[in-house]
Structures are given as C-alpha cells and as structure tokens.
Design a protein around this motif. Sequence first.
Motif, PDB file in Angstrom:
ATOM      1  N   SER A   1      -0.389  -1.342   6.420  1.00  0.00           N
ATOM      2  CA  SER A   1       0.000   0.067   6.357  1.00  0.00           C
ATOM      3  C   SER A   1       0.793   0.467   7.593  1.00  0.00           C
ATOM      4  CB  SER A   1      -1.247   0.949   6.215  1.00  0.00           C
ATOM      5  OG  SER A   1      -0.888   2.307   6.114  1.00  0.00           O
TER       6      SER A   1
ATOM      7  N   ILE B   1       4.325  -1.085   7.322  1.00  0.00           N
ATOM      8  CA  ILE B   1       5.178  -0.395   6.360  1.00  0.00           C
ATOM      9  C   ILE B   1       5.744   0.891   6.967  1.00  0.00           C
ATOM     10  CG2 ILE B   1       5.152   0.882   4.166  1.00  0.00           C
ATOM     11  CD1 ILE B   1       3.177  -1.269   3.148  1.00  0.00           C
TER      12      ILE B   1
ATOM     13  N   ILE C   1       6.707  -7.241  -0.070  1.00  0.00           N
ATOM     14  CA  ILE C   1       5.391  -7.612   0.459  1.00  0.00           C
ATOM     15  C   ILE C   1       4.868  -8.817  -0.313  1.00  0.00           C
ATOM     16  CG2 ILE C   1       3.033  -6.857   0.959  1.00  0.00           C
ATOM     17  CD1 ILE C   1       3.904  -4.000   0.617  1.00  0.00           C
TER      18      ILE C   1
ATOM     19  N   LEU D   1       0.128   3.424  -1.912  1.00  0.00           N
ATOM     20  CA  LEU D   1       1.393   3.652  -1.220  1.00  0.00           C
ATOM     21  C   LEU D   1       2.259   4.654  -1.984  1.00  0.00           C
ATOM     22  CD1 LEU D   1       2.254  -0.038  -0.242  1.00  0.00           C
ATOM     23  CD2 LEU D   1       1.202   1.723   1.190  1.00  0.00           C
TER      24      LEU D   1
ATOM     25  N   PRO E   1       6.216   2.473  -2.333  1.00  0.00           N
ATOM     26  CA  PRO E   1       5.931   1.072  -1.991  1.00  0.00           C
ATOM     27  C   PRO E   1       7.157   0.175  -2.065  1.00  0.00           C
ATOM     28  CG  PRO E   1       5.216   1.532  -4.222  1.00  0.00           C
ATOM     29  CD  PRO E   1       5.648   2.848  -3.641  1.00  0.00           C
ATOM     30  N   PRO E   2       7.233  -0.833  -1.171  1.00  0.00           N
ATOM     31  CA  PRO E   2       8.255  -1.878  -1.320  1.00  0.00           C
ATOM     32  C   PRO E   2       7.937  -2.696  -2.566  1.00  0.00           C
ATOM     33  CG  PRO E   2       7.247  -1.879   0.874  1.00  0.00           C
ATOM     34  CD  PRO E   2       6.393  -1.028   0.009  1.00  0.00           C
TER      35      PRO E   2
END
Length: 233
Positions: A41, A44, A52, A70, A73-74
């Motif tokens: 976290s 990020i 990820i 998230l 999020p990626p």
Amino acid sequence: MRINCIIVDDEPASREVLEKFISDCPTLTLLQSCKNAFEASDAINQFDLQLIFLDINMPKLSGIKFYKSLVNPPFVIFTTAYPEFAVEGFEVDAIDYLLKPFPFERFYKAVNKASETIISKSSESKPQEFILWKADKKIHRVLLDEINYLEAIGDYVKVQFADKSIMVHNTFQKLLAQLPDNKFVRVHKSFAIALHKLETIDGNRIILKGKSIPIGQTYRTDFMELIKNQGLS
C-alpha cells in the motif's frame, strides 16, 4: 514501453524467484519487493506503477481483499500455490493467474499479456497529440504520431505521412521549433525525422518507412549520441 511493477508476497523464496524473473525481463522495472499488503500500500502511494505481482494467500490481509480495497488499482497478476483461488482472482479482472511453482516461460507469457493490455489502455486514455498547420490554403490538423519526416524545399516544408504529404509555407526552423524534440530530430540541413519511425541506420543514411534520408556531417555527432543515449546503438 517499460512497465513499473512491485512484488507482494510473504514468502522470501517466492519473492526471490520473481525478482530473478523480473530482472531477466527487459520490459519490467521492479520498484519494490514487499512482504505484505501494508508495504505494498505504501509503495502504490509512493510510485507510479502499472503492475503488481500479488500473492493471494497472505496472513492478516489476503491478496484478493487487498486488491479489492484499492481505489485505482494497477493491473495485477496473481501468484499462489492454491488453484482453488483462481476463480476469485479472475473476478477482479486479473491479467493472469500463476500457479506456483511456475517456470520462466509461463511468467513471460503473463508479462506479454500485461504489456498488451497496458499499452492498449494507455492508447485509449491518452489523447493524440496534434498541431495545426496551414497548407494549400487550408488549416490541417496534423497528428504528430503520423508524421514520418519533414523536408525543407525552398520556402516550403514538405511534411510526409505514410500515404500523403502536405506543403507548409514556413521556415524549416520555425516548424521544428513547434515539435517536441524528444520525438523529432534534425539529421540534415534539409531533413528532420520522427524517431519512432526510424527503421535502420546504414552508414550515413537513415532508412525510414522506405525513404532513404542522408545524415548531414554537421548533425551526425549529435544524432548518434542521441541514438546511443536511447539505447539504440
């Protein structure tokens, strides 16, 4: 395109395998290797990352629950030793699911899927850069990515595209000043090229989309240094 990524896995041995695989993959840049969701976290929030590698079965907070928490999020590739988690992993639009232990070939296949997805999403979200130039008594909206090269011809500049060209009544220097110098470079007193369209360099000539363009002696040193700095030489 380089992809910034992190690893999130509570097992040191698993992190070591992924670190080695990532180091062997030229498209990936590892920013951090995290032991748990809380370290991830922080990473990020700190880094600009696109991917990820996330273990599902972790203590305190599972990879699935962490990813669902998230906001933006990626992209994610899940890794786990438990195949029963696969369905749940794909419910959050995971790019892929790697079942431990996985060989490099399987890892690389997942990375290629990630690259295609990230490039596709990037092109969808990023507006195309353009410039307005006057030619033939009209104002043309010129997309920068579509320019192959520019050629000075008398009081005009020929702007060449894949299947057409326009003649802009302006000085070569003024037109070049309007273009981003990280995408276009002058290689001759009469020519400037789009770097992303370059195909080969053969001695003192550049082959670009079927066109042979000379490299002027005045510009050769700076041009070759630019090529070297971009890792193309």
